[in-house]
Design a protein around this motif. Structure first.
Motif, short mmCIF file in Angstrom:
data_model
loop_
_atom_site.label_atom_id
_atom_site.label_comp_id
_atom_site.label_asym_id
_atom_site.label_seq_id
_atom_site.Cartn_x
_atom_site.Cartn_y
_atom_site.Cartn_z
N LYS A 391 -106.58 -38.78 -54.81
CA LYS A 391 -106.55 -40.11 -54.20
C LYS A 391 -106.89 -41.46 -55.40
O LYS A 391 -106.13 -42.13 -55.07
N TYR A 430 -103.02 -37.90 -47.64
CA TYR A 430 -103.37 -39.18 -48.24
C TYR A 430 -102.10 -39.78 -49.02
O TYR A 430 -101.98 -41.24 -48.93
N SER A 433 -99.45 -41.06 -46.56
CA SER A 433 -100.01 -42.39 -45.89
C SER A 433 -99.96 -43.71 -46.80
O SER A 433 -99.89 -44.91 -46.40
N ARG A 576 -103.50 -44.50 -41.63
CA ARG A 576 -104.22 -44.64 -42.97
C ARG A 576 -105.50 -44.98 -42.74
O ARG A 576 -106.45 -44.46 -43.60
N LEU A 579 -107.67 -41.78 -41.70
CA LEU A 579 -107.58 -40.94 -42.66
C LEU A 579 -108.79 -41.41 -43.71
O LEU A 579 -109.56 -40.55 -44.13
N ILE A 580 -108.63 -42.65 -43.98
CA ILE A 580 -109.70 -43.20 -45.20
C ILE A 580 -111.10 -42.69 -44.74
O ILE A 580 -111.96 -42.47 -45.55
N LEU A 583 -111.90 -39.34 -45.01
CA LEU A 583 -111.86 -39.01 -46.35
C LEU A 583 -113.33 -39.19 -46.83
O LEU A 583 -113.98 -38.41 -47.70
#
Length: 630
Positions: A391, A430, A433, A576, A579-580, A583
């Motif tokens: 990332k 990631y 995205s 996105r 997902l962030i 994460l």
């Protein structure tokens, strides 16, 4: 007198003898060896002029230099050209000075032809003698290991030519073996094609063969396996010429002969790369490679440097591997700008400084923790390196306007049963995205195991065989996809030239291979018999391992690309923002070393992740005929 001067004097005398012999022989043939006085007198007057003209022309054409033992067709054409020019100059002199009086035209023509034939003939006789085409002139007769070449194509003939020109190799060539029907009963380089590979046992026995050379660079793994099995069955030593993937410049030499490796037995058709397409995004570009000292990373370095990037930035956390690959690249490509950088992909400050200073245009991200059982015991580190590190690197590529970002992933990211695979799948998601909103073209490549990579099954087997066994295999039915390291990295470079961004490219891995079959083949190649000299032991699947790997999720589908070895998955990344958020929770759990939470959060991000635990057991594999599969 020095050797080179002695050699020059000898060649000069031979040339003088040939020129004069050709001229007077032409007169003799013209007059049936009864030359009239006036013609004989004219010949005596013309001989010094002819000698001077021809020796000057031959000197200008460098016919006093070169090694006659290596004479070739280009040399023959050079001799032809020199003789034509010298003869034309002599004819011009004879016309101007004597108007060809008492100089028969047939003598001039025969002189040219005889001189050319003698000059070419003496060179080819020298080469024939050196290469043992004239055994009756070889004092002491032929000596050396009686050798059979499998493959009468270009590679086999080049090997035969080199062997014959180098007596220090101590090889006595007996003939060829070739499966091509059109080559049967043919002759190449003065050696007969004695039969097909099926006839190998009979030929070896009949001709007292002591060694076999496999000279078929384009042979498939199945063909090599068949030949090797026959060699094993008759207990004869054998060597192989590398495949076309290793013979980059097409050159073939006896020096390249080596023992057959497992890569040869599993080899597939060579990959045809679109080098123009690859060059379009690498040539004169600033290229950054993470994990540059690893098995895949270092090979990417070797492949990329051939496309002459503006500079090659090697990013690696391990000092010694970085030192080794830097030295190798600088030695092989002294003109290349190679910049070694020690650092960690988990350090955001270090990454930002590198991107700010070096301004890479292309990034190959090959840094990762890859050992499945080890990552099962260290899930927080797997997440920190494989997910968070990816990332940070991808974010930097986006922020600094990198043109192309290629992430190296794995087949273990598909329906993962282990932390390593789940961490790589999370990184894939990631990168996908980020590709949706970035100007950087993000590409993911996914492939299986590579033969001979650090810590992989093959080096482990070799060490076990070296120490006398046993060789440990997890399960009799476990299978894996395999590629060679050069094959995998070539496809990584090719995939990097494709798509608009966000794609996952899958490589044609061929058919899956049973690990127990690999173990048996490697034992045989080491000169032992499996189950007899070296035992094979089942140890049970390790934590996180599964019997077989996949390259594709069912919902991903696969579409072909313009390259026959590469297809593209049609998967869609999650939103996105969601997902962030997930994460961040994952990274917080890893930082706190909350291992149950790490695995729980991985399952949230990668729903198809289903951890599997295996019991470690060990048992000896009986002979294959008695194995009962579970």
């Amino acid at each position: 007198m020095p050797k080179h001067k002695l050699r020059f004097t000898f060649i000069l005398l031979i040339q003088v003898l040939i020129v004069l012999s050709s001229f007077y022989l032409s007169f003799a043939l013209r007059f049936d060896f009864a030359i009239e006085g006036k013609y004989w007198a004219r010949g005596l007057v013309l001989a010094p002029v002819l000698l001077a003209i021809k020796l000057i022309v031959f000197w200008r054409f460098s016919l006093f230099r070169g090694w006659w033992r290596y004479v070739s067709m280009p040399d023959l054409f050079l001799i032809l050209k020199a003789n034509i020019i010298a003869s034309l100059l002599f004819v011009l002199y004879a016309v101007v000075v004597y108007r060809l009086e008492h100089v028969p035209r047939s003598v001039l023509i025969m002189d040219w032809a005889i001189c050319f034939m003698l000059m070419g003939g003496v060179r080819f006789v020298t080469r024939a003698f050196r290469e043992q085409y004239l055994p009756m002139l070889s004092f002491g007769g032929e000596k050396g290991t009686r050798t059979l070449i499998i493959g009468a194509g270009d590679a086999g003939q080049m090997i035969a030519r080199e062997v014959r020109s180098n007596s220090r190799l101590h090889l006595q060539l007996v003939g060829f073996v070739d499966d091509d029907p059109q080559k049967q009963k043919g002759s190449f380089q003065g050696l007969s094609v004695l039969g097909t590979s099926e006839d190998l046992p009979e030929i070896v026995l009949k001709k007292n063969i002591e060694e076999v050379i496999i000279a078929i660079p384009s042979a498939s793994g199945q063909q090599i396996r068949s030949i090797v099995e026959r060699c094993h069955s008759i207990e004869i030593s054998f060597k192989i010429l590398p495949g076309v993937g290793e013979l980059i410049d097409g050159s073939v030499s006896v020096q390249q002969l080596r023992n057959v490796s497992l890569e040869d037995l599993l080899g597939r058709q060579p990959i045809v790369l679109d080098e123009a397409e690859i060059s379009s995004y690498l040539h004169k570009k600033r290229v950054l490679i993470t994990g540059a000292g690893g098995s895949i990373g270092s090979e990417i370095c070797r492949q990329v440097v051939k496309f002459k990037p503006e500079k090659l930035i090697l990013f690696e956390s391990a000092e010694t591997p970085l030192f080794l690959i830097e030295n190798e690249l600088v030695e092989a490509h002294p003109e290349a700008a190679v910049i070694p950088i020690i650092g960690d992909v988990r350090n955001p400050s270090r990454i930002n400084v590198i991107f700010d200073e070096q301004m890479p245009q292309v990034v190959f991200h090959a840094a990762a923790y890859k050992h499945v059982p080890m990552m099962e015991n260290n899930p927080a580190e797997a997440v920190n390196n494989n997910v968070r590190g990816s990332k940070l690197l991808a974010d930097a590529a986006d922020s600094f306007g990198v043109e192309t970002f290629v992430m190296v992933s794995t087949d273990k990211a598909v329906r993962p049963t282990n932390v390593m695979g789940a961490s790589k799948r999370a990184a894939e998601l990631y990168v996908q995205s980020l590709a949706q909103q970035s100007k950087t073209r993000f590409v993911t490549t996914r492939f299986g195991n590579v033969l001979g990579s650090n810590g992989s099954v093959i080096p482990t087997f070799k060490e076990q065989i070296k120490s006398g066994g046993p060789v440990t295999v997890t399960h009799p039915e476990v299978t894996r996809y395999f590629m060679t390291i050069p094959e995998a990295t070539q496809l990584v470079l090719q995939a990097g030239s494709m798509g608009q961004g966000g794609e996952i490219y899958l490589f044609d891995m061929g058919e899956p291979v049973k690990i127990v079959d690999l173990a048996e083949e490697l034992i045989r190649l080491s000169g032992f018999q499996p189950h007899e000299d070296i035992e094979i032991v089942y140890t049970g699947l390790r934590p996180g391992e599964k019997l077989y790997e996949e390259l594709l999720l069912a919902e991903e589908g696969a579409l072909p690309t313009h390259h026959e070895k590469i297809c593209v998955a049609s998967s869609v990344a999650p939103t996105r923002e969601v997902l962030i958020t997930e994460l961040d929770k994952l990274f917080a759990a890893a930082k706190a070393l909350d291992l149950p939470e790490v695995k729980k959060q991985l399952r949230v991000i990668v729903p198809e992740y289903t951890p599997v635990e295996h019991k470690q057991t060990a048992k000896v594999i009986p002979h294959p005929a008695t194995v009962v599969h579970e």
